[in-house]
Scaffold this active site. Structure first.
Site, PDB file in Angstrom:
ATOM      1  N   ASP A 200       9.876 -22.877  13.784  1.00  0.00           N
ATOM      2  CA  ASP A 200       9.908 -23.988  14.743  1.00  0.00           C
ATOM      3  C   ASP A 200      10.078 -25.317  14.017  1.00  0.00           C
ATOM      4  O   ASP A 200      10.805 -26.206  14.472  1.00  0.00           O
ATOM      5  CB  ASP A 200       8.612 -24.011  15.561  1.00  0.00           C
ATOM      6  CG  ASP A 200       8.537 -22.863  16.553  1.00  0.00           C
ATOM      7  OD1 ASP A 200       9.571 -22.198  16.771  1.00  0.00           O
ATOM      8  OD2 ASP A 200       7.450 -22.629  17.117  1.00  0.00           O
ATOM      9  N   ASP A 226      18.650 -19.873  17.340  1.00  0.00           N
ATOM     10  CA  ASP A 226      19.095 -20.672  16.196  1.00  0.00           C
ATOM     11  C   ASP A 226      20.546 -21.114  16.387  1.00  0.00           C
ATOM     12  O   ASP A 226      21.262 -21.341  15.417  1.00  0.00           O
ATOM     13  CB  ASP A 226      18.947 -19.864  14.896  1.00  0.00           C
ATOM     14  CG  ASP A 226      19.802 -18.594  14.911  1.00  0.00           C
ATOM     15  OD1 ASP A 226      20.266 -18.201  16.005  1.00  0.00           O
ATOM     16  OD2 ASP A 226      20.004 -17.999  13.837  1.00  0.00           O
TER      17      ASP A 226
END
Length: 329
Positions: A200, A226
C-alpha cells in the site's frame, strides 16, 4: 396605532407607534389632511367628507417621501362626538414598515393582527434560512459523494469509473489525446516478501510520482491492484509522450524505503496516441494500450511501447497473454 383628531381637523394626540413614523417632527397640532392623503374613499377631501365616512375602512398614506401606506377606521369619541379617534394598521405593508422605521413587537398591541403577521414573516424567514442551509448541506454531501464515487480511496487518484468518464469525453471531443497503461513490475514480490502494508505504501508513492510527472489537465487513475491509466489531452506528438513515460519509469526504478527495507519495482507502459479527428471507441483504445503494454512486458519490462497494428498481429500469433498474476510479478 391611533390618532385623535379634533373638531378643527387638527391632530390632538398621537400614539407612540404612529409617532415613530414622523419622529423628526411632532404630529400633534398638524392638520390631519395635510399629513395624510386619503386614497379611498376617493371623495374624501375635507373633514366634513371624512366625518361622513366614519366606521368605514380608509386607505391612507403619509404625504412624506416614504409614502407609507396605512389602513384605518375613524369613529367619534363617545364623550366628544365632534372629535374622532382613528385606529390605524399597516396591512400587508407591515414588513416594509418594520424595516423602514425599525419597529418591534413592542410597538404593537398583543392583540394586534400585525403581531401574528410579524410572527409569520419571522417564521417564514427562519424556515427559508433553514432550507438554504439544508440545501447547501445536501449539495455539499452530493458533491462529496460524487467525488468519492470517482476516487480511489487508497491513493486519492481517480478510479476506473472516472477514467471511463474522462475517456468518453475525450473521444466525444474529437481532439488529440493519449492513453497510457502502466503496470508495476515486481509489485507482487513486494507484497509477498514485505506484506500488504508495504504494498500500500508503494502504491501511494507511485501515485504521488505519477501526479508529479503529469500535468494538471491530465487524468491519473488507478484501475486495478497495480495498474494505472493516464489520459493526456492535447498531445501534439510522440516526443511529449516519450518524455513523460521515461520520467515515470526512471523515478519508479528508485527504491521506495519502508520500515528500514527497500521496495524495488519498475514500470512497463503501453501508450496509444489518438490524433485529432480520428474516429475511436473506448474499448478499442484501451485494448490497443493493453497490447502495447504486453509488448513492453515481453521486451524485458521497465520500458514504454507505442501501439502499432503490427503489435496486435504479433500478439495474436503468439496467443493470449499470460494471466494477471504472472504479469504482476
Amino acid at each position: 396605532m391611533h390618532l385623535l383628531v379634533g373638531p378643527t381637523g387638527h391632530i390632538t394626540h398621537a400614539g407612540p407607534t404612529i409617532a415613530k413614523l414622523r419622529a423628526e417632527q411632532s404630529l400633534i397640532g398638524q392638520r390631519f389632511l395635510e399629513v395624510f392623503a386619503i386614497n379611498r374613499p376617493r371623495a374624501v377631501a375635507s373633514m366634513q367628507d371624512l366625518a361622513a365616512n366614519v366606521r368605514k375602512k380608509l386607505h391612507l398614506e403619509l404625504r412624506d417621501a416614504r409614502r407609507t401606506s396605512l389602513k384605518g377606521i375613524m369613529v367619534p369619541l363617545p364623550e366628544d362626538p365632534d372629535s374622532m379617534i382613528l385606529n390605524l394598521s399597516f396591512g400587508i405593508s407591515i414588513v416594509d414598515a418594520v424595516r423602514d422605521y425599525s419597529l418591534t413587537n413592542a410597538d404593537f398591541a398583543a392583540t394586534d393582527l400585525a403581531i401574528e403577521m410579524l410572527y409569520l414573516v419571522e417564521a417564514k424567514t427562519a424556515a427559508m434560512a433553514a432550507s438554504r442551509r439544508l440545501n447547501m448541506s445536501l449539495q455539499g454531501a452530493k458533491i462529496a459523494a460524487e467525488e468519492q464515487a470517482f476516487t480511489d480511496t487508497l491513493t486519492g487518484l481517480k478510479n476506473r469509473r472516472a477514467m471511463d468518464t474522462v475517456l468518453a469525453r475525450m473521444i466525444a471531443g474529437g481532439g488529440s489525446f493519449a492513453v497510457m497503461h502502466i503496470d508495476l513490475d515486481y509489485f507482487k514480490a513486494v507484497n509477498d516478501t514485505l506484506g500488504h502494508a508495504a504494498g500500500d505504501h508503494v502504491l501511494q508513492e507511485v501515485a504521488r510520482i505519477m501526479v508529479d510527472e503529469t500535468r494538471e489537465s491530465d487524468t491519473v487513475a488507478r484501475v486495478g491492484g497495480d495498474e494505472f491509466t493516464v489520459i493526456l489531452p492535447n498531445i501534439a506528438g510522440y516526443q511529449t509522450l516519450q518524455r513523460v513515460g521515461e520520467r515515470i519509469i526512471e523515478r519508479l526504478e528508485v527504491p521506495v524505503p519502508f520500515q528500514g527495507q527497500e521496495c524495488r519495482i519498475s514500470a512497463s507502459i503501453g501508450t496509444v496516441w489518438i490524433r485529432a479527428g480520428t474516429p475511436a471507441q473506448a474499448e478499442e483504445v484501451l485494448a490497443d494500450a493493453d497490447v502495447a503494454l504486453y509488448a513492453s512486458k515481453r521486451a524485458g519490462r521497465a520500458q514504454q511501447t507505442f501501439y502499432a497494428p503490427e503489435l496486435r498481429r504479433a500478439a495474436n500469433a503468439e496467443g493470449p497473454p499470460a494471466g494477471r498474476d504472472s504479469r504482476a510479478g
